[in-house]
Design a protein around this motif. Structure first.
Motif, PDB file in Angstrom:
ATOM      1  N   TRP A 238       0.891  -1.046   0.017  1.00  0.00           N
ATOM      2  CA  TRP A 238       0.002   0.021   0.065  1.00  0.00           C
ATOM      3  C   TRP A 238       0.752   1.252   0.054  1.00  0.00           C
ATOM      4  CZ3 TRP A 238      -0.740   3.922   3.651  1.00  0.00           C
ATOM      5  CH2 TRP A 238       0.063   3.805   4.843  1.00  0.00           C
ATOM      6  N   GLY A 239       0.571   2.240  -0.580  1.00  0.00           N
ATOM      7  CA  GLY A 239       1.031   3.669  -0.449  1.00  0.00           C
ATOM      8  C   GLY A 239       0.144   4.753  -0.270  1.00  0.00           C
ATOM      9  N   SER A 240       0.262   5.688   0.756  1.00  0.00           N
ATOM     10  CA  SER A 240      -0.696   6.695   0.784  1.00  0.00           C
ATOM     11  C   SER A 240      -0.896   7.932  -0.265  1.00  0.00           C
ATOM     12  CB  SER A 240      -0.411   7.512   2.114  1.00  0.00           C
ATOM     13  OG  SER A 240       0.820   8.152   1.995  1.00  0.00           O
ATOM     14  N   ASN A 241       0.384   7.870  -1.204  1.00  0.00           N
ATOM     15  CA  ASN A 241       0.333   9.041  -1.993  1.00  0.00           C
ATOM     16  C   ASN A 241       0.336  10.494  -1.457  1.00  0.00           C
ATOM     17  OD1 ASN A 241       0.821   9.865  -4.712  1.00  0.00           O
ATOM     18  ND2 ASN A 241      -1.416  10.345  -4.845  1.00  0.00           N
ATOM     19  N   PHE A 242       0.771  10.415   0.001  1.00  0.00           N
ATOM     20  CA  PHE A 242       0.911  11.644   0.606  1.00  0.00           C
ATOM     21  C   PHE A 242       2.097  12.471   0.229  1.00  0.00           C
ATOM     22  CE2 PHE A 242       1.942  14.297   4.428  1.00  0.00           C
ATOM     23  CZ  PHE A 242       0.845  15.024   4.735  1.00  0.00           C
ATOM     24  N   PRO A 243       1.791  13.709   0.008  1.00  0.00           N
ATOM     25  CA  PRO A 243       0.633  14.658   0.319  1.00  0.00           C
ATOM     26  C   PRO A 243      -0.107  15.055  -1.147  1.00  0.00           C
ATOM     27  CG  PRO A 243       2.435  15.982   0.236  1.00  0.00           C
ATOM     28  CD  PRO A 243       3.083  14.812  -0.007  1.00  0.00           C
ATOM     29  N   ALA A 244       0.355  14.181  -2.025  1.00  0.00           N
ATOM     30  CA  ALA A 244      -0.081  14.619  -3.641  1.00  0.00           C
ATOM     31  C   ALA A 244      -1.653  14.319  -3.669  1.00  0.00           C
ATOM     32  CB  ALA A 244       0.537  13.435  -4.634  1.00  0.00           C
ATOM     33  N   SER A 245      -2.089  13.335  -2.803  1.00  0.00           N
ATOM     34  CA  SER A 245      -3.544  13.012  -2.560  1.00  0.00           C
ATOM     35  C   SER A 245      -3.908  13.878  -1.398  1.00  0.00           C
ATOM     36  CB  SER A 245      -3.898  11.540  -2.213  1.00  0.00           C
ATOM     37  OG  SER A 245      -3.618  10.590  -3.585  1.00  0.00           O
ATOM     38  N   ALA A 246      -5.351  14.487  -1.523  1.00  0.00           N
ATOM     39  CA  ALA A 246      -5.583  15.314  -0.518  1.00  0.00           C
ATOM     40  C   ALA A 246      -6.062  14.576   0.733  1.00  0.00           C
ATOM     41  CB  ALA A 246      -6.728  16.068  -0.975  1.00  0.00           C
ATOM     42  N   GLY A 247      -5.806  15.271   1.811  1.00  0.00           N
ATOM     43  CA  GLY A 247      -6.177  14.523   3.035  1.00  0.00           C
ATOM     44  C   GLY A 247      -4.869  14.136   3.925  1.00  0.00           C
ATOM     45  N   SER A 248      -5.056  13.843   5.368  1.00  0.00           N
ATOM     46  CA  SER A 248      -3.889  13.615   6.063  1.00  0.00           C
ATOM     47  C   SER A 248      -3.590  12.010   5.746  1.00  0.00           C
ATOM     48  CB  SER A 248      -4.596  13.546   7.512  1.00  0.00           C
ATOM     49  OG  SER A 248      -5.553  12.424   7.939  1.00  0.00           O
ATOM     50  N   LEU A 249      -2.311  11.688   6.149  1.00  0.00           N
ATOM     51  CA  LEU A 249      -1.828  10.514   5.931  1.00  0.00           C
ATOM     52  C   LEU A 249      -2.702   9.192   6.616  1.00  0.00           C
ATOM     53  CD1 LEU A 249       1.913   9.589   5.755  1.00  0.00           C
ATOM     54  CD2 LEU A 249       0.241   7.886   6.535  1.00  0.00           C
ATOM     55  N   SER A 250      -3.152   9.799   8.001  1.00  0.00           N
ATOM     56  CA  SER A 250      -3.990   8.544   8.396  1.00  0.00           C
ATOM     57  C   SER A 250      -5.113   8.598   7.672  1.00  0.00           C
ATOM     58  CB  SER A 250      -4.381   9.465   9.919  1.00  0.00           C
ATOM     59  OG  SER A 250      -3.470   9.467  10.791  1.00  0.00           O
ATOM     60  N   GLU A 251      -5.872   9.617   7.268  1.00  0.00           N
ATOM     61  CA  GLU A 251      -7.142   9.511   6.337  1.00  0.00           C
ATOM     62  C   GLU A 251      -6.939   8.685   4.978  1.00  0.00           C
ATOM     63  OE1 GLU A 251      -9.198  13.720   7.332  1.00  0.00           O
ATOM     64  OE2 GLU A 251      -8.104  13.608   5.903  1.00  0.00           O
ATOM     65  N   LEU A 252      -5.722   8.733   4.492  1.00  0.00           N
ATOM     66  CA  LEU A 252      -5.396   8.048   3.230  1.00  0.00           C
ATOM     67  C   LEU A 252      -5.097   6.513   3.590  1.00  0.00           C
ATOM     68  CD1 LEU A 252      -3.201  10.871   1.641  1.00  0.00           C
ATOM     69  CD2 LEU A 252      -5.534  10.077   0.980  1.00  0.00           C
ATOM     70  N   HIS A 253      -4.432   6.414   4.785  1.00  0.00           N
ATOM     71  CA  HIS A 253      -4.251   5.064   5.331  1.00  0.00           C
ATOM     72  C   HIS A 253      -5.569   4.391   5.557  1.00  0.00           C
ATOM     73  CE1 HIS A 253      -4.275   2.483   8.901  1.00  0.00           C
ATOM     74  NE2 HIS A 253      -2.861   2.474   8.771  1.00  0.00           N
ATOM     75  N   ASP A 254      -6.670   4.813   6.185  1.00  0.00           N
ATOM     76  CA  ASP A 254      -7.832   4.400   6.292  1.00  0.00           C
ATOM     77  C   ASP A 254      -8.683   4.276   5.088  1.00  0.00           C
ATOM     78  OD1 ASP A 254      -7.246   4.552   8.808  1.00  0.00           O
ATOM     79  OD2 ASP A 254      -8.374   6.136   9.311  1.00  0.00           O
ATOM     80  N   LEU A 255      -8.612   4.891   4.150  1.00  0.00           N
ATOM     81  CA  LEU A 255      -8.959   4.769   2.895  1.00  0.00           C
ATOM     82  C   LEU A 255      -8.658   3.453   2.028  1.00  0.00           C
ATOM     83  CD1 LEU A 255     -10.889   5.976   0.417  1.00  0.00           C
ATOM     84  CD2 LEU A 255      -8.746   6.966  -0.526  1.00  0.00           C
ATOM     85  N   ILE A 256      -7.422   3.068   2.114  1.00  0.00           N
ATOM     86  CA  ILE A 256      -6.914   2.092   1.455  1.00  0.00           C
ATOM     87  C   ILE A 256      -7.240   0.856   2.449  1.00  0.00           C
ATOM     88  CG2 ILE A 256      -4.844   0.642   1.010  1.00  0.00           C
ATOM     89  CD1 ILE A 256      -5.298   3.091  -0.598  1.00  0.00           C
ATOM     90  N   GLU A 257      -7.158   0.797   3.840  1.00  0.00           N
ATOM     91  CA  GLU A 257      -7.597  -0.218   4.732  1.00  0.00           C
ATOM     92  C   GLU A 257      -9.026  -0.758   4.546  1.00  0.00           C
ATOM     93  OE1 GLU A 257      -6.936  -1.707   9.066  1.00  0.00           O
ATOM     94  OE2 GLU A 257      -6.772   0.589   8.634  1.00  0.00           O
TER      95      GLU A 257
END
Length: 293
Positions: A238-257
């Motif tokens: 998995w990868g968060s794409n932070f900060p290129a994708s909007a949102g906190s790293l925690s939010e992007l983490h949860d999106l993938i999970e």
């Protein structure tokens, strides 16, 4: 749950030491709207309980000048691994690879065969441009993983390269933009294997991949399930794409999970960090259940 984030970016506020020189001459919108430096990235990772970060060169800001990431690899060797960008068509590309990998500590390299949103020049005539042969040979001989920004239609070309270079390992950024209809996410062609059959293709699940599937198909869960079934958890990360994708790293983490199907503990550990640990040398031995490269 997730311990190794395989896709992050950093932008320095020090424009004198690290001037912008974006690939294609146009700087990405995200890097102007939400630039995050190394300190901001580490704070975001701590908040998300992510132990290790793979920092991918922001080529839409710095082009092939990897110095900002390289300097942070030296400062934070315990927290970071790096993926550099080089000009695959340059006559001195092998020297560049030696410099960034051997001298500056990068663990991987990235190439864009296509992009999703940012206009970037397609290198030569594509991944199988004959001028790229020294790069593929170097990466194959050294077992250095290559992250590829591509679309599903490029799968037969990549499969041919994997046949030609038996040590080559490919990681599909943003899941390689798979086909979302049917059971074959990446088309094959006569004489080349399906990508999953090679054992040397790894899928990177990221917010752009999830959001595209949600936008075009209504849900990302079916394609995520298909990719894990076809490639195996040992070939998925998995990868968060932070900060290129909007949102906190925690939010992007949860999106993938939230897109993951029901998995056992071993499969979850592989996607969470075991697969990435193996590819980037973060663990002393091959993770149980993983395919050999």
């Amino acid at each position: 749950m997730f311990t190794v984030d395989t896709h992050t970016h950093i932008i320095s506020p020090d424009t004198d030491s690290y001037p912008a020189d974006p690939l294609g001459g146009h700087r990405s919108t995200w890097s102007q709207e939400r630039p995050t430096d190394i300190d901001g990235l580490l704070r975001a990772a701590d908040a998300a309980a992510v132990d290790h970060l793979v920092v991918v060169q922001a080529s839409t800001v710095y082009g092939f000048d990897n110095n900002y990431v390289a300097d942070q690899l030296t400062r934070h060797a315990d927290r970071l691994s790096g993926v550099c960008s080089v000009d695959f068509l340059s006559p001195k590309v092998v020297d560049d690879l030696h410099h960034w990998i051997d001298d500056r500590g990068f663990s991987g390299v990235r190439i864009r065969a296509a992009d999703g949103t940012t206009a970037v020049p397609t290198p030569g005539r594509g991944l199988d441009d004959e001028r790229m042969a020294p790069v593929w040979q170097f990466l194959s001989d050294r077992r250095v993983p290559v992250c590829i920004q591509m679309h599903a239609k490029h799968a037969p070309i990549l499969a041919g390269l994997l046949q030609q270079y038996p040590g080559l390992t490919a990681i599909l950024d943003h899941a390689g933009r798979p086909q979302l209809d049917g059971d074959a996410p990446y088309p094959s062609a006569a004489g080349v294997p399906q990508l999953e059959e090679t054992g040397r293709v790894f899928i990177k699940l990221t917010p752009p991949a999830v959001l595209r599937a949600q936008r075009e198909s209504g849900s990302a869960a079916p394609v995520v399930r298909t990719l894990i079934e076809k490639f195996g958890a040992a070939n998925v990360m998995w990868g968060s794409n932070f900060p290129a994708s909007a949102g906190s790293l925690s939010e992007l983490h949860d999106l993938i999970e939230k897109q993951l199907p029901s998995l056992d503990d071993t499969q979850l550990e592989l996607i969470a960090g075991g697969t990435a640990g193996r590819l980037y040398g973060l663990t002393p031995a091959v993770t149980p259940g993983a395919k050999e490269c």
